[in-house]
Design a protein around this motif. Sequence first.
Motif, PDB file in Angstrom:
ATOM      1  N   GLY A   2       0.829  -1.204   0.000  1.00  0.00           N
ATOM      2  CA  GLY A   2       0.000   0.000   0.000  1.00  0.00           C
ATOM      3  C   GLY A   2       0.867   1.259   0.000  1.00  0.00           C
ATOM      4  N   ARG A   3       1.998   1.191   0.688  1.00  0.00           N
ATOM      5  CA  ARG A   3       2.889   2.355   0.755  1.00  0.00           C
ATOM      6  C   ARG A   3       3.455   2.676  -0.629  1.00  0.00           C
ATOM      7  NH1 ARG A   3       8.321   2.905   4.255  1.00  0.00           N
ATOM      8  NH2 ARG A   3       8.301   5.153   4.475  1.00  0.00           N
ATOM      9  N   ALA A   4       3.896   1.612  -1.324  1.00  0.00           N
ATOM     10  CA  ALA A   4       4.439   1.818  -2.674  1.00  0.00           C
ATOM     11  C   ALA A   4       3.339   2.355  -3.591  1.00  0.00           C
ATOM     12  CB  ALA A   4       4.997   0.505  -3.219  1.00  0.00           C
ATOM     13  N   ALA A   5       2.109   1.870  -3.414  1.00  0.00           N
ATOM     14  CA  ALA A   5       0.991   2.337  -4.260  1.00  0.00           C
ATOM     15  C   ALA A   5       0.770   3.835  -4.069  1.00  0.00           C
ATOM     16  CB  ALA A   5      -0.279   1.560  -3.917  1.00  0.00           C
ATOM     17  N   SER A   6       0.767   4.276  -2.813  1.00  0.00           N
ATOM     18  CA  SER A   6       0.499   5.703  -2.582  1.00  0.00           C
ATOM     19  C   SER A   6       1.654   6.569  -3.090  1.00  0.00           C
ATOM     20  CB  SER A   6       0.190   5.979  -1.110  1.00  0.00           C
ATOM     21  OG  SER A   6       1.344   5.882  -0.347  1.00  0.00           O
ATOM     22  N   GLN A   7       2.893   6.074  -2.949  1.00  0.00           N
ATOM     23  CA  GLN A   7       4.041   6.854  -3.452  1.00  0.00           C
ATOM     24  C   GLN A   7       3.984   6.948  -4.971  1.00  0.00           C
ATOM     25  OE1 GLN A   7       6.027   8.433  -1.501  1.00  0.00           O
ATOM     26  NE2 GLN A   7       5.546   7.482   0.450  1.00  0.00           N
ATOM     27  N   LEU A   8       3.633   5.834  -5.617  1.00  0.00           N
ATOM     28  CA  LEU A   8       3.583   5.824  -7.080  1.00  0.00           C
ATOM     29  C   LEU A   8       2.506   6.805  -7.574  1.00  0.00           C
ATOM     30  CD1 LEU A   8       4.356   4.775  -9.847  1.00  0.00           C
ATOM     31  CD2 LEU A   8       2.939   2.763  -9.457  1.00  0.00           C
ATOM     32  N   TYR A   9       1.358   6.811  -6.914  1.00  0.00           N
ATOM     33  CA  TYR A   9       0.298   7.730  -7.359  1.00  0.00           C
ATOM     34  C   TYR A   9       0.751   9.184  -7.194  1.00  0.00           C
ATOM     35  CZ  TYR A   9      -4.304   9.635  -8.286  1.00  0.00           C
ATOM     36  OH  TYR A   9      -5.350  10.337  -8.834  1.00  0.00           O
ATOM     37  N   GLN A  10       1.459   9.443  -6.098  1.00  0.00           N
ATOM     38  CA  GLN A  10       1.976  10.813  -5.895  1.00  0.00           C
ATOM     39  C   GLN A  10       2.957  11.199  -6.995  1.00  0.00           C
ATOM     40  OE1 GLN A  10       2.755  12.681  -2.017  1.00  0.00           O
ATOM     41  NE2 GLN A  10       2.661  10.602  -1.220  1.00  0.00           N
ATOM     42  N   ILE A  11       3.782  10.243  -7.415  1.00  0.00           N
ATOM     43  CA  ILE A  11       4.730  10.523  -8.504  1.00  0.00           C
ATOM     44  C   ILE A  11       3.959  10.866  -9.776  1.00  0.00           C
ATOM     45  CG2 ILE A  11       6.436   9.433 -10.039  1.00  0.00           C
ATOM     46  CD1 ILE A  11       7.417   7.914  -7.513  1.00  0.00           C
ATOM     47  N   LEU A  12       2.863  10.138 -10.024  1.00  0.00           N
ATOM     48  CA  LEU A  12       2.068  10.394 -11.229  1.00  0.00           C
ATOM     49  C   LEU A  12       1.388  11.768 -11.165  1.00  0.00           C
ATOM     50  CD1 LEU A  12       0.399   6.901 -11.797  1.00  0.00           C
ATOM     51  CD2 LEU A  12       2.490   7.805 -12.812  1.00  0.00           C
ATOM     52  N   CYS A  13       1.247  12.317  -9.953  1.00  0.00           N
ATOM     53  CA  CYS A  13       0.646  13.650  -9.806  1.00  0.00           C
ATOM     54  C   CYS A  13       1.673  14.757 -10.042  1.00  0.00           C
ATOM     55  CB  CYS A  13       0.033  13.812  -8.407  1.00  0.00           C
ATOM     56  SG  CYS A  13      -1.417  12.776  -8.182  1.00  0.00           S
ATOM     57  N   ASP A  14       2.941  14.380 -10.216  1.00  0.00           N
ATOM     58  CA  ASP A  14       3.992  15.369 -10.467  1.00  0.00           C
ATOM     59  C   ASP A  14       4.065  15.635 -11.970  1.00  0.00           C
ATOM     60  OD1 ASP A  14       6.267  16.821 -10.834  1.00  0.00           O
ATOM     61  OD2 ASP A  14       7.567  15.505  -9.665  1.00  0.00           O
ATOM     62  N   GLU A  15       3.951  16.914 -12.339  1.00  0.00           N
ATOM     63  CA  GLU A  15       3.923  17.185 -13.786  1.00  0.00           C
ATOM     64  C   GLU A  15       5.236  16.837 -14.483  1.00  0.00           C
ATOM     65  OE1 GLU A  15       4.436  21.993 -13.577  1.00  0.00           O
ATOM     66  OE2 GLU A  15       2.522  21.073 -13.067  1.00  0.00           O
ATOM     67  N   HIS A  16       6.317  16.649 -13.702  1.00  0.00           N
ATOM     68  CA  HIS A  16       7.605  16.324 -14.337  1.00  0.00           C
ATOM     69  C   HIS A  16       7.855  14.814 -14.438  1.00  0.00           C
ATOM     70  CE1 HIS A  16       8.629  20.494 -14.180  1.00  0.00           C
ATOM     71  NE2 HIS A  16       8.530  20.538 -12.879  1.00  0.00           N
ATOM     72  N   HIS A  17       6.897  13.987 -14.000  1.00  0.00           N
ATOM     73  CA  HIS A  17       7.210  12.549 -13.952  1.00  0.00           C
ATOM     74  C   HIS A  17       7.442  11.991 -15.364  1.00  0.00           C
ATOM     75  CE1 HIS A  17       3.715  10.368 -15.559  1.00  0.00           C
ATOM     76  NE2 HIS A  17       2.957  11.320 -15.071  1.00  0.00           N
ATOM     77  N   ASP A  18       8.253  10.920 -15.419  1.00  0.00           N
ATOM     78  CA  ASP A  18       8.556  10.356 -16.735  1.00  0.00           C
ATOM     79  C   ASP A  18       8.022   8.923 -16.841  1.00  0.00           C
ATOM     80  OD1 ASP A  18      10.159   9.138 -14.948  1.00  0.00           O
ATOM     81  OD2 ASP A  18      12.057   9.537 -15.966  1.00  0.00           O
ATOM     82  N   ARG A  19       6.992   8.625 -16.069  1.00  0.00           N
ATOM     83  CA  ARG A  19       6.430   7.274 -16.079  1.00  0.00           C
ATOM     84  C   ARG A  19       5.388   7.118 -17.191  1.00  0.00           C
ATOM     85  NH1 ARG A  19       7.962   3.866 -11.463  1.00  0.00           N
ATOM     86  NH2 ARG A  19       9.628   5.118 -10.603  1.00  0.00           N
ATOM     87  N   ASN A  20       5.171   5.880 -17.593  1.00  0.00           N
ATOM     88  CA  ASN A  20       4.080   5.570 -18.510  1.00  0.00           C
ATOM     89  C   ASN A  20       2.792   5.543 -17.667  1.00  0.00           C
ATOM     90  OD1 ASN A  20       2.079   4.284 -19.961  1.00  0.00           O
ATOM     91  ND2 ASN A  20       3.533   3.008 -21.079  1.00  0.00           N
ATOM     92  N   GLU A  21       2.055   6.657 -17.719  1.00  0.00           N
ATOM     93  CA  GLU A  21       0.942   6.842 -16.777  1.00  0.00           C
ATOM     94  C   GLU A  21      -0.115   5.741 -16.893  1.00  0.00           C
ATOM     95  OE1 GLU A  21       0.076  10.912 -15.878  1.00  0.00           O
ATOM     96  OE2 GLU A  21      -2.053  10.484 -16.034  1.00  0.00           O
ATOM     97  N   GLU A  22      -0.463   5.414 -18.127  1.00  0.00           N
ATOM     98  CA  GLU A  22      -1.519   4.408 -18.325  1.00  0.00           C
ATOM     99  C   GLU A  22      -1.088   3.060 -17.727  1.00  0.00           C
ATOM    100  OE1 GLU A  22      -3.870   2.720 -22.127  1.00  0.00           O
ATOM    101  OE2 GLU A  22      -2.881   4.639 -22.386  1.00  0.00           O
TER     102      GLU A  22
END
Length: 511
Positions: A455-475
Amino acid sequence: MPTRENLKLIDFKKVISRSSYGRGSRCSKSLWLHRNRSKNTRSLPNEGKLIKLASNQLVDAAAQLFQTEPFLCARLSLEENKDWDASVAATTAAIENGETVLANPSFYGNDLMCDIHYLQKNKSGSWKAFIVKSSTKVSDNSKEKATFQLHTLKESGLKISHFYFLTINNKYKRAEKLDHHQLFKKTDILPTLNKLEAPLKATIIKLRKTLTLEQAPEIPIGEYCLSPYNCEFKSNCWKHVPKDSVFNLRRVSRETKFKWWNNGIQTINELQQSKYEAGSLLSETQGEKYVDQLGLTEFMSHIKFPVLFLDFEAYLPALPPFIGVKPFQIIPFLFAAYKCESIDQPPSFHSFIGTPKKDPRKQFALHLIEKCSNVNSILVYDPMTEKKVIRGLIREFPEYVVELEIIISKIIDLAIPIRNKQFYLPAMKGLSSMKHVLPAVDASNNYNSLSVQSGRAASQLYQILCDEHHDRNEEQELDNLIEYCKMDVYGLVQVYNAFLKALGRPIVSFN
Ligand code: SF4
């Protein structure tokens, strides 16, 4: 500060960085193995990387505290991926060019290397240092790391007038615009760090010696192998630990287990023969399968079809992302559910996930109300988070109070029979968390195959996706988050099935 030319002469094998200092001060063997590791060795666990990346948004936000826009010496990155050569050179050039506020500058001095979140130059030529913390308080561990940074800044030739921690004021409530001056609390800890510098210097001398060794030092296993993360060399150093070691015992502090281990009590069998009073723990961890037929039957009598198996994921951002939100306020962003009309029908899967950067709460509430309508029981495992989230939604959207209160009234906690010892399997090893119960009731399923595993990793990952500079494949990452939550809720069905089997009743089938 080194020049660009003499930077090329640095022997990076001898250099101690802030993270290698932290590693070495916990265990010098870990420092030696890391420095001499093969390239294939696993690095920082995924969860640790996510936590570091998620904190970047907060560091970026602190730039607003300065009247002059900070000169960016390097993008924040994980230390292991950092191009130190380039960042020290960029910092040196920025100082030579007269920049007075530096973001993420890097420093080298006397074979020590560190970066720091911000530096601001005083008129006198000395500097103020700033570290941003995603917390309301500062731990001793953070102070030790900051002492290393202070010492390295001094060794690189800078004079430091103040050393600030920027922590979070959790009383602050966001208005339309984020007020960074109210959000951050500024505390000068230079006097404290100055006192910690002498022991730090002694540790650095020891670590320098470690780095010259031909072979890894002999260090016994200890609590430092497990905290703050499982050490990446554990599989090597813990080879001699037997399968039935005292470390398998649950509900015993690490300190106690290592005390037994260091006193020669290494296995559960040896503990039973020893002077230590651990009988009750042993009977629990080595016990047989146990079912309290009457108690379990009574619990199950409260569950009425149609049922919904339900699990939430939420995050607690340090930076309040929406109006009226306080730092670390819980924001739900994902739920997964299996709906089961009757015991002889396969369950149907449903999920909701927010769109990163948009407030997910209203849509979350509306989808939840829709999925929970027409069910009689809502089965949740340890529903503290779920109830807290729903109460938060009631405060935010009082127009849905009736529907949301009904949802709370239908929630049944599936962990109750496990916590009350009405149902027990030895493989649970005395633990009642879903991560331990699911493999015990269904050995074929665990979280290891998933990209998100907690759950901790899930919440951190979602926060990263909320960063406009993230370079993740959002979908892709949103799918990974749903898969994780789906596994949690699948686990709920399996736990329910384990109770049904124990009572000799038909189970929920996915076919
Ligand atoms: S597993 Fe423990 S003893 Fe081995 S290197 Fe890591 S911290 Fe040190």
